[in-house]
Design an enzyme around this catalytic site. Structure first.
Site, PDB file in Angstrom:
ATOM      1  N   GLU A 173      49.121  -4.005  12.067  1.00  8.93           N
ATOM      2  CA  GLU A 173      49.355  -4.291  13.505  1.00  8.93           C
ATOM      3  C   GLU A 173      48.175  -3.860  14.384  1.00  8.93           C
ATOM      4  OE1 GLU A 173      53.255  -2.977  14.821  1.00  8.93           O
ATOM      5  OE2 GLU A 173      54.224  -4.464  13.546  1.00  8.93           O
ATOM      6  N   TYR A 244      60.953  -8.231  14.512  1.00  3.60           N
ATOM      7  CA  TYR A 244      62.178  -7.419  14.633  1.00  3.60           C
ATOM      8  C   TYR A 244      63.111  -8.121  15.623  1.00  3.60           C
ATOM      9  CZ  TYR A 244      59.718  -3.808  12.067  1.00  3.60           C
ATOM     10  OH  TYR A 244      59.051  -3.116  11.086  1.00  3.60           O
ATOM     11  N   GLU A 292      56.881  -7.171   7.473  1.00  4.34           N
ATOM     12  CA  GLU A 292      57.866  -6.348   8.194  1.00  4.34           C
ATOM     13  C   GLU A 292      58.865  -7.291   8.851  1.00  4.34           C
ATOM     14  OE1 GLU A 292      56.595  -3.196  10.842  1.00  4.34           O
ATOM     15  OE2 GLU A 292      54.844  -2.777   9.589  1.00  4.34           O
TER      16      GLU A 292
HETATM   17  O1  AHR Z   1      58.651  -0.360  10.906  1.00  5.70           O
HETATM   18  C1  AHR Z   1      58.448   0.429  12.043  1.00  5.70           C
HETATM   19  C2  AHR Z   1      57.133   0.110  12.733  1.00  5.70           C
HETATM   20  O2  AHR Z   1      57.202  -1.178  13.257  1.00  5.70           O
HETATM   21  C3  AHR Z   1      55.919   0.075  11.861  1.00  5.70           C
HETATM   22  O3  AHR Z   1      55.354   1.339  11.676  1.00  5.70           O
HETATM   23  C4  AHR Z   1      54.990  -0.801  12.634  1.00  5.70           C
HETATM   24  O4  AHR Z   1      54.084  -1.486  11.813  1.00  5.70           O
HETATM   25  C5  AHR Z   1      55.911  -1.726  13.411  1.00  5.70           C
HETATM   26  O5  AHR Z   1      55.581  -1.772  14.757  1.00  5.70           O
END
Ligand code: AHR
Length: 513
Positions: A173, A244, A292
């Site tokens: 990131e 996310y 992720e």
């Molecule tokens: O998974 C939690 C965090 O989310 C990780 O450290 C980062 O890469 C992302 O922003």
């Protein structure tokens, strides 16, 4: 009860699922390592300090590849701090999570844990505070057999055989201002190219992933991928994606539609990668590493709040408690990944234990499965094979998904989404598994599936994940409140399957040929 139709033809293939599609992630963050996978002194700990109760749940979850050691943590990590005699390892401030890192667990312990769990390791290198030199040294330490200072150091530390780590992430990131030594695409592209060049020189058998955007909602999204690949196209096999999902807006219909934005995200990154290839008249296809992904919003914390807590070791942070609706969104994301098996060749559920995780533990106590455990375990178990194009006829709905980034309020229009989201995976023995998400919150749906060219099928297993309370959770005292239960209303005649799915349900049907 609504009605929907699904048509699947054995000859209409999307692609073979790569085993690496079913990966997860361990970061030095909160209680993921300490009190999660590693807890010397725990009643179930083995001689290496690994919790065997957690290992058993990990085996049931069945991740295939494990990303490590971060995440944001890696951008300040000195890998040298985590190897060698434990008593000589320094404790350090971790500026990613404002904690103290004791370094009693490091690369070699991680590899031992992976071998015990039968999982391929995926290592990320620090391209934040460090550069290509530290990265190529780590490859030499891990993968070079012997006869050099670094490979002999590994042997001296007790690991005679090289670790042979194949999959490496070039930083994490780096497009995000929260990252230690955040960079522009030009700065990162240059450093990633140089690091990759040297890492490949040390071990030409490794595979590399460049950092894509840390989310589709980043202001630099699109231009970032284009420029980073312009620098690294010849060095890497993969570009990364992170997502996310959230329900900040408390709009469950929109939340359930959000995996369709993951579909768009994947398709857009494929288009950008292929346009870089086209500019070079190259037949090379950059693959996607969705390294992720998960639901995460309740336990996001502002840096200012973390600072107040005074540098604790392994605090209980980011311990998101997942409910039934999270498991549905999570299942939708599994379907999105499977349906892009032709280009998404690696993916990591973030993370594994305690930290936004499918497995929870109590330090000194038991371990249990969160609601999101189930769709992942089913996808990993039954998602191996050839993904087929499923033509779905279902009622649709329109919505808007709220996805804030920092101070910016962002709303994304989601294209009309079908209530029924489906993936179909053919195995190599003539069988077929259907993954079906009914996003309708009020109505069940009767689904008729025409599985052409499959011949006569029979139900081997049919399970639904459903709870009348979308906020239901699993806890230490009620660890199996949300769990898969058999689907009763299903019939098969030849290659035609008819099944009734409950409102707001995730369903997996395994058929044998
Ligand atoms: O998974 C939690 C965090 O989310 C990780 O450290 C980062 O890469 C992302 O922003």
């Amino acid at each position: 009860m609504k009605k929907a139709n699904v048509m699947i033809d054995h000859d209409f293939e999307i692609g073979e699922t790569d085993p690496r599609l079913f990966g997860a992630f361990i970061e030095h963050l909160g209680r993921c390592v300490y009190g999660g996978i590693f807890e010397p002194g725990h009643a179930t700990a083995d001689k290496d300090g690994f919790r065997t109760d957690v290992l058993e749940l990990v085996k049931e979850l069945a991740p295939t590849i494990m990303r490590y050691p971060g995440g944001n943590f890696v951008s300040g990590y000195n890998w040298e701090d985590g190897v060698g005699p434990v008593e000589d390892r320094p404790a350090r401030l971790d500026l990613a999570w404002f904690t103290t890192e004791p370094n009693t667990f490091g690369t070699n312990e991680f590899i031992d844990w992976c071998r015990k769990a039968d999982i391929e390791p995926m290592l990320a290198v620090n391209l934040g505070t460090r550069d290509g030199d530290a990265a190529r040294n780590l490859v030499e330490y891990c993968n070079h057999p012997s006869g050099t200072a670094l490979s002999d150091l590994r042997i001296k530390h007790g690991w005679k055989e090289p670790h042979n780590i194949k999959f490496w992430c070039l930083g994490n990131e780096v497009d995000g201002h929260w990252q230690m030594e955040h960079k522009t695409a030009t700065e990162y592209g240059r450093i990633a190219h140089e690091a990759a060049k040297m890492m490949n020189w040390v071990d030409p058998t490794i595979e590399l992933a460049a950092c894509g955007s840390s989310g589709r909602n980043m202001p630099t999204y699109g231009r970032w991928e284009d420029e980073v690949l312009e620098h690294t196209f010849d060095d890497v096999g993969y570009i990364s994606l992170h997502t996310y999902f959230n329900n900040y807006a408390e709009d469950t219909e929109a939340f359930l539609a959000s995996p369709d934005i993951m579909d768009q995200f994947i398709e857009e990154v494929v288009a950008i990668a292929d346009s870089v290839a086209a500019r070079r008249r190259s037949n090379k296809r950059i693959m996607l590493s969705f390294d992720e992904w998960n639901v995460w919003y309740r336990t996001r914390r502002k840096r200012a709040d973390r600072v107040k807590e005074g540098w604790p070791v392994a605090p209980a942070i980011l311990e998101e408690i997942y409910n039934m609706e999270d498991a549905l969104v999570f299942g939708g994301a599994c379907i999105s990944l499977l349906n892009h098996a032709d280009r998404v060749k690696a993916a990591c559920l973030a993370q594994l234990v305690n930290v936004i995780a499918p497995i929870m533990t109590e330090t000194g106590g038991p371990a249990w499965r969160q609601t999101i455990f189930w769709p992942f375990a089913q996808m990993s178990r039954y998602g191996r094979g050839t993904v087929l194009k499923a033509k779905v006829q279902s009622e649709t709905y329109a919505t808007r998904y709220y996805d804030p980034r920092g101070a910016q309020d962002l709303y994304f229009a989601v294209p009309e989404v079908p209530y029924l989201k489906v993936s179909a995976v053919a195995d190599h023995e003539g069988g077929l598994t259907l993954f079906l998400l009914n996003r309708d919150l009020k109505d069940g749906v009767e689904v008729t599936i025409d599985a052409r060219n499959f011949g006569a099928l029979k139900v081997q297993e049919a399970e639904e994940l459903h709870d009348n309370d979308l906020k239901a959770i699993n806890t230490k005292s009620d660890p199996l409140r949300v769990k898969p239960r058999p689907i009763n209303d299903i019939s098969v005649s030849g290659g035609k399957i008819t099944v009734s799915l409950k409102a707001a349900s995730w369903n997996v049907i395994k058929l044998a040929g």
